[in-house]
Motif scaffolding. Structure first.
Motif, PDB file in Angstrom:
ATOM      1  N   VAL A  98       0.833  -1.209   0.000  1.00 24.86           N
ATOM      2  CA  VAL A  98       0.000   0.000   0.000  1.00 24.86           C
ATOM      3  C   VAL A  98       0.867   1.259   0.000  1.00 24.86           C
ATOM      4  O   VAL A  98       1.721   1.449   0.871  1.00 24.86           O
ATOM      5  CB  VAL A  98      -0.946   0.014   1.217  1.00 24.86           C
ATOM      6  CG1 VAL A  98      -1.826   1.264   1.180  1.00 24.86           C
ATOM      7  CG2 VAL A  98      -1.812  -1.241   1.235  1.00 24.86           C
ATOM      8  N   LEU A  99       0.640   2.112  -1.006  1.00 21.70           N
ATOM      9  CA  LEU A  99       1.307   3.408  -1.110  1.00 21.70           C
ATOM     10  C   LEU A  99       0.251   4.479  -1.339  1.00 21.70           C
ATOM     11  O   LEU A  99      -0.768   4.225  -1.992  1.00 21.70           O
ATOM     12  CB  LEU A  99       2.294   3.419  -2.284  1.00 21.70           C
ATOM     13  CG  LEU A  99       3.455   2.415  -2.259  1.00 21.70           C
ATOM     14  CD1 LEU A  99       4.180   2.446  -3.601  1.00 21.70           C
ATOM     15  CD2 LEU A  99       4.413   2.719  -1.123  1.00 21.70           C
ATOM     16  N   THR A 100       0.491   5.679  -0.812  1.00 16.29           N
ATOM     17  CA  THR A 100      -0.426   6.788  -1.071  1.00 16.29           C
ATOM     18  C   THR A 100       0.353   7.943  -1.688  1.00 16.29           C
ATOM     19  O   THR A 100       1.576   8.045  -1.544  1.00 16.29           O
ATOM     20  CB  THR A 100      -1.120   7.265   0.222  1.00 16.29           C
ATOM     21  OG1 THR A 100      -0.127   7.660   1.180  1.00 16.29           O
ATOM     22  CG2 THR A 100      -1.985   6.163   0.807  1.00 16.29           C
ATOM     23  N   HIS A 101      -0.394   8.817  -2.380  1.00 15.14           N
ATOM     24  CA  HIS A 101       0.231   9.975  -3.030  1.00 15.14           C
ATOM     25  C   HIS A 101      -0.638  11.200  -2.799  1.00 15.14           C
ATOM     26  O   HIS A 101      -1.841  11.189  -3.098  1.00 15.14           O
ATOM     27  CB  HIS A 101       0.383   9.705  -4.529  1.00 15.14           C
ATOM     28  CG  HIS A 101       0.952  10.857  -5.293  1.00 15.14           C
ATOM     29  ND1 HIS A 101       2.195  11.393  -5.033  1.00 15.14           N
ATOM     30  CD2 HIS A 101       0.429  11.594  -6.323  1.00 15.14           C
ATOM     31  CE1 HIS A 101       2.429  12.384  -5.864  1.00 15.14           C
ATOM     32  NE2 HIS A 101       1.371  12.536  -6.651  1.00 15.14           N
ATOM     33  N   LEU A 102      -0.041  12.249  -2.266  1.00 13.10           N
ATOM     34  CA  LEU A 102      -0.735  13.490  -1.935  1.00 13.10           C
ATOM     35  C   LEU A 102      -1.860  13.223  -0.928  1.00 13.10           C
ATOM     36  O   LEU A 102      -1.951  12.147  -0.346  1.00 13.10           O
ATOM     37  CB  LEU A 102      -1.270  14.163  -3.208  1.00 13.10           C
ATOM     38  CG  LEU A 102      -0.215  14.497  -4.282  1.00 13.10           C
ATOM     39  CD1 LEU A 102      -0.896  15.083  -5.518  1.00 13.10           C
ATOM     40  CD2 LEU A 102       0.825  15.460  -3.731  1.00 13.10           C
ATOM     41  N   GLN A 103      -2.714  14.219  -0.739  1.00 14.03           N
ATOM     42  CA  GLN A 103      -3.811  14.099   0.224  1.00 14.03           C
ATOM     43  C   GLN A 103      -5.174  13.999  -0.459  1.00 14.03           C
ATOM     44  O   GLN A 103      -6.208  14.042   0.208  1.00 14.03           O
ATOM     45  CB  GLN A 103      -3.806  15.319   1.160  1.00 14.03           C
ATOM     46  CG  GLN A 103      -2.551  15.454   2.002  1.00 14.03           C
ATOM     47  CD  GLN A 103      -2.380  14.287   2.967  1.00 14.03           C
ATOM     48  OE1 GLN A 103      -3.316  13.918   3.678  1.00 14.03           O
ATOM     49  NE2 GLN A 103      -1.188  13.700   2.990  1.00 14.03           N
ATOM     50  N   SER A 104      -5.165  13.851  -1.780  1.00 13.70           N
ATOM     51  CA  SER A 104      -6.423  13.875  -2.525  1.00 13.70           C
ATOM     52  C   SER A 104      -7.029  12.495  -2.745  1.00 13.70           C
ATOM     53  O   SER A 104      -7.983  12.349  -3.515  1.00 13.70           O
ATOM     54  CB  SER A 104      -6.214  14.571  -3.877  1.00 13.70           C
ATOM     55  OG  SER A 104      -5.123  13.995  -4.574  1.00 13.70           O
ATOM     56  N   GLY A 105      -6.470  11.484  -2.067  1.00 12.90           N
ATOM     57  CA  GLY A 105      -7.079  10.158  -2.145  1.00 12.90           C
ATOM     58  C   GLY A 105      -6.573   9.310  -3.285  1.00 12.90           C
ATOM     59  O   GLY A 105      -7.370   8.776  -4.069  1.00 12.90           O
ATOM     60  N   TRP A 228      -2.872  15.674 -15.092  1.00  4.90           N
ATOM     61  CA  TRP A 228      -1.952  14.804 -15.831  1.00  4.90           C
ATOM     62  C   TRP A 228      -0.685  14.494 -15.035  1.00  4.90           C
ATOM     63  O   TRP A 228      -0.136  13.393 -15.127  1.00  4.90           O
ATOM     64  CB  TRP A 228      -1.601  15.453 -17.167  1.00  4.90           C
ATOM     65  CG  TRP A 228      -0.969  14.514 -18.138  1.00  4.90           C
ATOM     66  CD1 TRP A 228       0.321  14.555 -18.602  1.00  4.90           C
ATOM     67  CD2 TRP A 228      -1.579  13.393 -18.774  1.00  4.90           C
ATOM     68  NE1 TRP A 228       0.547  13.530 -19.488  1.00  4.90           N
ATOM     69  CE2 TRP A 228      -0.612  12.796 -19.617  1.00  4.90           C
ATOM     70  CE3 TRP A 228      -2.858  12.834 -18.723  1.00  4.90           C
ATOM     71  CZ2 TRP A 228      -0.873  11.675 -20.392  1.00  4.90           C
ATOM     72  CZ3 TRP A 228      -3.127  11.716 -19.496  1.00  4.90           C
ATOM     73  CH2 TRP A 228      -2.141  11.144 -20.314  1.00  4.90           C
ATOM     74  N   THR A 229      -0.238  15.439 -14.233  1.00  2.58           N
ATOM     75  CA  THR A 229       0.941  15.200 -13.401  1.00  2.58           C
ATOM     76  C   THR A 229       0.688  14.056 -12.427  1.00  2.58           C
ATOM     77  O   THR A 229       1.525  13.159 -12.264  1.00  2.58           O
ATOM     78  CB  THR A 229       1.318  16.473 -12.621  1.00  2.58           C
ATOM     79  OG1 THR A 229       1.633  17.521 -13.547  1.00  2.58           O
ATOM     80  CG2 THR A 229       2.519  16.231 -11.718  1.00  2.58           C
ATOM     81  N   THR A 230      -0.472  14.063 -11.783  1.00  2.00           N
ATOM     82  CA  THR A 230      -0.818  13.005 -10.832  1.00  2.00           C
ATOM     83  C   THR A 230      -1.010  11.669 -11.536  1.00  2.00           C
ATOM     84  O   THR A 230      -0.574  10.623 -11.039  1.00  2.00           O
ATOM     85  CB  THR A 230      -2.095  13.382 -10.054  1.00  2.00           C
ATOM     86  OG1 THR A 230      -1.856  14.587  -9.318  1.00  2.00           O
ATOM     87  CG2 THR A 230      -2.498  12.278  -9.094  1.00  2.00           C
ATOM     88  N   VAL A 231      -1.646  11.688 -12.698  1.00  2.96           N
ATOM     89  CA  VAL A 231      -1.871  10.445 -13.448  1.00  2.96           C
ATOM     90  C   VAL A 231      -0.543   9.768 -13.770  1.00  2.96           C
ATOM     91  O   VAL A 231      -0.365   8.558 -13.552  1.00  2.96           O
ATOM     92  CB  VAL A 231      -2.660  10.732 -14.745  1.00  2.96           C
ATOM     93  CG1 VAL A 231      -2.690   9.492 -15.644  1.00  2.96           C
ATOM     94  CG2 VAL A 231      -4.086  11.164 -14.413  1.00  2.96           C
ATOM     95  N   LYS A 232       0.414  10.534 -14.267  1.00  2.00           N
ATOM     96  CA  LYS A 232       1.709   9.953 -14.627  1.00  2.00           C
ATOM     97  C   LYS A 232       2.492   9.506 -13.394  1.00  2.00           C
ATOM     98  O   LYS A 232       3.198   8.493 -13.430  1.00  2.00           O
ATOM     99  CB  LYS A 232       2.518  10.962 -15.448  1.00  2.00           C
ATOM    100  CG  LYS A 232       1.905  11.251 -16.815  1.00  2.00           C
ATOM    101  CD  LYS A 232       2.816  12.096 -17.683  1.00  2.00           C
ATOM    102  CE  LYS A 232       4.019  11.311 -18.151  1.00  2.00           C
ATOM    103  NZ  LYS A 232       4.852  12.094 -19.104  1.00  2.00           N
ATOM    104  N   LYS A 233       2.355  10.238 -12.301  1.00  2.00           N
ATOM    105  CA  LYS A 233       3.035   9.847 -11.067  1.00  2.00           C
ATOM    106  C   LYS A 233       2.479   8.526 -10.540  1.00  2.00           C
ATOM    107  O   LYS A 233       3.240   7.654 -10.093  1.00  2.00           O
ATOM    108  CB  LYS A 233       2.870  10.943 -10.016  1.00  2.00           C
ATOM    109  CG  LYS A 233       3.514  10.611  -8.667  1.00  2.00           C
ATOM    110  CD  LYS A 233       5.019  10.403  -8.795  1.00  2.00           C
ATOM    111  CE  LYS A 233       5.654  10.114  -7.449  1.00  2.00           C
ATOM    112  NZ  LYS A 233       7.127   9.900  -7.549  1.00  2.00           N
ATOM    113  N   LEU A 234       1.176   8.344 -10.596  1.00  2.00           N
ATOM    114  CA  LEU A 234       0.566   7.095 -10.131  1.00  2.00           C
ATOM    115  C   LEU A 234       1.022   5.913 -10.986  1.00  2.00           C
ATOM    116  O   LEU A 234       1.281   4.822 -10.468  1.00  2.00           O
ATOM    117  CB  LEU A 234      -0.957   7.211 -10.150  1.00  2.00           C
ATOM    118  CG  LEU A 234      -1.561   8.147  -9.093  1.00  2.00           C
ATOM    119  CD1 LEU A 234      -3.056   8.334  -9.334  1.00  2.00           C
ATOM    120  CD2 LEU A 234      -1.314   7.609  -7.689  1.00  2.00           C
TER     121      LEU A 234
END
Length: 240
Positions: A98-105, A228-234
């Protein structure tokens, strides 16, 4: 009358060439029954198959990397879900890596359930742990890779923070697509592709009617958007 006349003479029956003589002929082979003991009905030799298990082995579903997207959390003081507590709850529920990214869920995890089942399980978990009714949309890493590869507005979307992808839980109704097209104001652009909507907002999203329509609940299907930044990071995180 001749000399042999009148003697008691026993006549021999004539041999018919087409008839076997009585008794066995010398040198004839005796037939041997080589079939062995008779089989019981059903075709299984007596005693055969004893001790064999009849249970069918059901293989576990393979683990897949999945991206869990929560809708509308941690916006101001509303729908607060601490990421550290969410990670802990997901691990205790049996999810792995389990990994999370930012606070936006945004969560990357491994699971042996189908994405739709993962989404429902996460919704129940969030309700139990945080007392919140939060919609969840899930994609596999392969799904997300196709989203990034498709990139239909990549040639015009020069700012990744203004390039949004909305992830839908199902197909977008035709009536909803027409409403989005009506809300679009040039130079904005919109592409609906399967269960994703790509939207380019060159002037930002603050005053965009298109963004308001995408972020609202009038699409007729659950949706949550990421830039798009978040999509590519995920997608990058799925390779770890």
């Amino acid at each position: 009358m001749g000399a042999g006349a009148g003697r008691g003479h026993r006549s021999h029956p004539r041999h018919d060439p087409g008839q076997e003589p009585r008794g066995e002929r010398r040198g004839a082979r005796r037939r041997v029954d080589r079939r062995g003991p008779a089989r019981p009905r059903g075709g299984v030799p007596e005693g055969g198959g004893c001790g064999r298990s009849l249970r069918r082995h059901v293989a576990d579903q393979p683990l897949t990397t999945q991206i869990v997207l929560l809708r509308g959390i941690n916006i101001g003081s509303r729908n607060r879900v601490p990421m550290a507590k969410l990670r802990e709850a997901l691990e205790e529920a049996g999810f792995g890596d389990v990994l999370t990214h930012l606070q936006s869920g945004n969560v990357v995890l491994s699971s042996n359930t189908k994405p739709e089942q993962t989404a429902r399980k996460c919704e129940r978990l969030i309700k139990a742990e945080f007392g919140l009714e939060i919609d969840v949309v899930v994609r596999t890493s392969a799904d997300l890779a196709r989203v990034v590869k498709r990139d239909p507005l990549g040639k015009v979307a020069t700012d990744p923070k203004c390039y949004q992808v909305s992830f839908l839980a199902g197909e977008l109704p035709a009536a909803s697509k027409r409403k989005l097209e009506e809300a679009l104001e040039k130079p904005e652009q919109l592409v609906v592709s399967g269960r994703e909507i790509y939207a380019w907002h060159p002037k930002g999203v603050a005053r965009s009617k298109l963004w308001a329509a995408l972020a609202g609940r009038g699409l007729g299907v659950t949706a949550t958007a990421r830039n798009w930044t978040t999509v590519k990071k995920l997608l990058e995180m799925t390779a770890k």
